[in-house]
Design an enzyme around this catalytic site. Structure first.
Site, PDB file in Angstrom:
ATOM      1  N   SER A 167      30.956  17.036  32.109  1.00 48.21           N
ATOM      2  CA  SER A 167      30.021  16.716  31.039  1.00 48.21           C
ATOM      3  C   SER A 167      29.339  15.367  31.280  1.00 48.21           C
ATOM      4  O   SER A 167      28.672  15.181  32.292  1.00 48.21           O
ATOM      5  CB  SER A 167      30.747  16.773  29.692  1.00 48.21           C
ATOM      6  OG  SER A 167      29.857  16.782  28.614  1.00 48.21           O
ATOM      7  N   ASP A 263      26.626  26.941  25.982  1.00 40.49           N
ATOM      8  CA  ASP A 263      26.669  25.487  26.107  1.00 40.49           C
ATOM      9  C   ASP A 263      25.228  24.988  26.055  1.00 40.49           C
ATOM     10  O   ASP A 263      24.374  25.503  26.786  1.00 40.49           O
ATOM     11  CB  ASP A 263      27.324  25.121  27.445  1.00 40.49           C
ATOM     12  CG  ASP A 263      27.436  23.632  27.702  1.00 40.49           C
ATOM     13  OD1 ASP A 263      26.938  22.822  26.897  1.00 40.49           O
ATOM     14  OD2 ASP A 263      28.039  23.263  28.734  1.00 40.49           O
ATOM     15  N   HIS A 293      31.117  25.141  26.318  1.00 37.17           N
ATOM     16  CA  HIS A 293      31.418  23.824  26.874  1.00 37.17           C
ATOM     17  C   HIS A 293      32.909  23.514  26.694  1.00 37.17           C
ATOM     18  O   HIS A 293      33.526  23.911  25.710  1.00 37.17           O
ATOM     19  CB  HIS A 293      30.583  22.779  26.132  1.00 37.17           C
ATOM     20  CG  HIS A 293      30.533  21.445  26.793  1.00 37.17           C
ATOM     21  ND1 HIS A 293      29.614  21.137  27.769  1.00 37.17           N
ATOM     22  CD2 HIS A 293      31.271  20.322  26.615  1.00 37.17           C
ATOM     23  CE1 HIS A 293      29.780  19.888  28.154  1.00 37.17           C
ATOM     24  NE2 HIS A 293      30.786  19.367  27.478  1.00 37.17           N
TER      25      HIS A 293
END
Length: 324
Positions: A167, A263, A293
Site C-alpha cells: 500500500s 480496491d 485491499h
C-alpha cells in the site's frame, strides 16, 4: 449512484472478513480518533495476519532521521549462519502513511524472511499527520543509508538487495527503487515487491468510483489518508507521490506486483504494471479480481494471501541470489 458490490462477488476465502466488517457498521479509520485508528489497525493485523514464526535472530535498532531517531527491525531467516552475509529485503509497511508500525507487519516480515531465505529490514518511519510528506519517505531513505553504512555489522550483502512494501509502503518502495533523488550510492535494488501499491495520488482512476463503500479501504478513506499525508498546495503529480505518472518509458528493477479488484487502488496498480512492462521491465503481476485491499495483512484468514506471500518470497530468492 453506484450499487455496492454484493458479497457473492467477493472471493470465498475473503467473504467472511468483508461480511464481518459490514455487519459491524463499516467503521473506517477516518471515523474514529487517530489514536484509536492506530490501535485498531494493530489489533486487526494481529488477529488476521499470518502465523508468528521463529527466525534465527531479531534486533531492533535506532537510526538517525531529521530531528531525532526512528527505528528499524532486522530479521535473519531461520537456518541462516550467524557469521555470513545474507541477501536482504528493505520492507516498508503500509497504513496510508498514518497508521502501522513494526508490530503491525511483524508476522508478515518473519514469514517473508523464512520463506525467501533473505534477511528482512523493516522500517518504522515517522507517521503523518505529525510528520507529513516528505518526512516518511525521507526516513525510509535514511534507513537505507544506515543499512549501507552498517552492512558489515548487520551481516547484509549490499550487492543483493530487494525493496518491498504494501500500500503506502509500496509507494515509498518503488520511489526508493526508481527516483533519482532517493538513490543511495552503493545499493542498487535487484527487484521490487509491491503489494497493492499507491501509484497515483491524483485519484483519477475508475476504481475510485467503483469502491466507495462496503470495504475497509474505500475512495473516501484514501482521500482521508491523502489529506493527512500531503500538505495543502502540494502538487499531487509529483513523482514521489504519483510514480505512475512518470513511469512510461522507464525501465525499472524487476517488479512483482499484486493488485486486488475490490480496491480503490486497483486500476492504478494495473496501469503501473503495464507501464513497467511496456518499458522492458521484467514484471510478475498477480491480480485478484474478487479480493479487497489488505490481502497480506489479513493473510492468516485469506488463503490467497498466504499463497501469494510464498510466490513473492520465491521471487525474492531468485532475484537476490539466495543460496538454498
Amino acid at each position: 449512484m453506484r450499487q455496492r458490490i454484493a458479497l457473492d462477488l467477493v472471493a470465498a476465502d475473503a467473504v467472511d472478513l468483508v461480511r464481518a466488517f459490514r455487519d459491524n457498521g463499516e467503521v473506517s479509520f477516518k471515523d474514529v480518533p487517530l489514536a484509536d485508528a492506530r490501535a485498531n489497525y494493530l489489533k486487526v493485523c494481529s488477529a488476521n495476519g499470518v502465523a508468528w514464526e521463529a527466525v534465527a535472530e531479531v534486533s531492533t535498532l535506532a537510526y538517525p532521521v531529521i530531528q531525532g531517531n526512528a527505528a528499524l527491525r532486522l530479521y535473519r531467516p531461520a537456518g541462516s549462519a550467524a557469521d555470513t552475509l545474507t541477501p536482504w529485503v528493505l520492507f516498508i509497511h503500509g497504513g496510508g502513511w498514518v497508521i502501522g508500525n513494526l508490530d503491525s507487519h511483524d508476522s508478515l516480515c518473519r514469514s517473508l524472511a523464512n520463506q525467501s531465505g533473505a534477511s528482512v529490514v523493516a522500517v518504522d518511519y515517522r507517521l503523518a499527520p505529525e510528520h507529513p510528506f516528505p518526512a516518511p519517505l525521507d526516513d525510509c531513505r535514511a534507513a537505507l543509508q544506515f543499512v549501507r553504512d552498517n552492512a558489515s555489522a548487520l551481516r547484509l550483502d549490499l550487492d543483493n538487495a530487494v525493496v518491498a512494501g504494501d500500500s503506502a509502503g509500496g509507494n515509498m518502495a518503488t520511489v526508493l527503487a526508481n527516483h533519482p533523488a532517493y538513490q543511495v550510492e552503493g545499493i542498487a535494488f535487484k527487484a521490487q515487491v509491491l503489494f497493492y501499491p499507491v501509484t497515483d495520488l491524483t485519484a483519477s482512476h475508475g476504481s475510485y468510483q467503483r469502491i466507495t463503500d462496503g470495504f475497509s479501504l474505500t475512495a473516501k478513506s484514501m482521500y482521508w489518508f491523502r489529506e493527512q499525508y500531503v500538505p495543502a498546495g502540494q502538487n499531487l503529480s509529483d513523482a514521489r507521490l504519483s510514480p505512475l505518472l512518470h513511469a512510461e518509458g522507464r525501465t525499472q528493477p524487476d517488479l512483482f506486483i499484486l493488485t486486488a479488484g475490490h480496491d480503490p487502488l486497483a486500476d492504478e496498480g494495473i496501469a503501473y504494471a503495464a507501464a513497467a512492462a511496456r518499458a522492458g521491465t521484467a514484471v510478475v503481476h498477480h491480480h485478484l479480481p474478487r479480493h479487497a485491499h489488505g490481502v497480506m495483512t489479513n493473510a492468516g484468514r485469506i488463503e490467497s494471501g498466504r499463497r501469494l506471500l510464498a510466490e513473492a518470497a520465491g521471487f525474492i530468492a531468485d532475484r537476490a541470489k539466495v543460496s538454498r
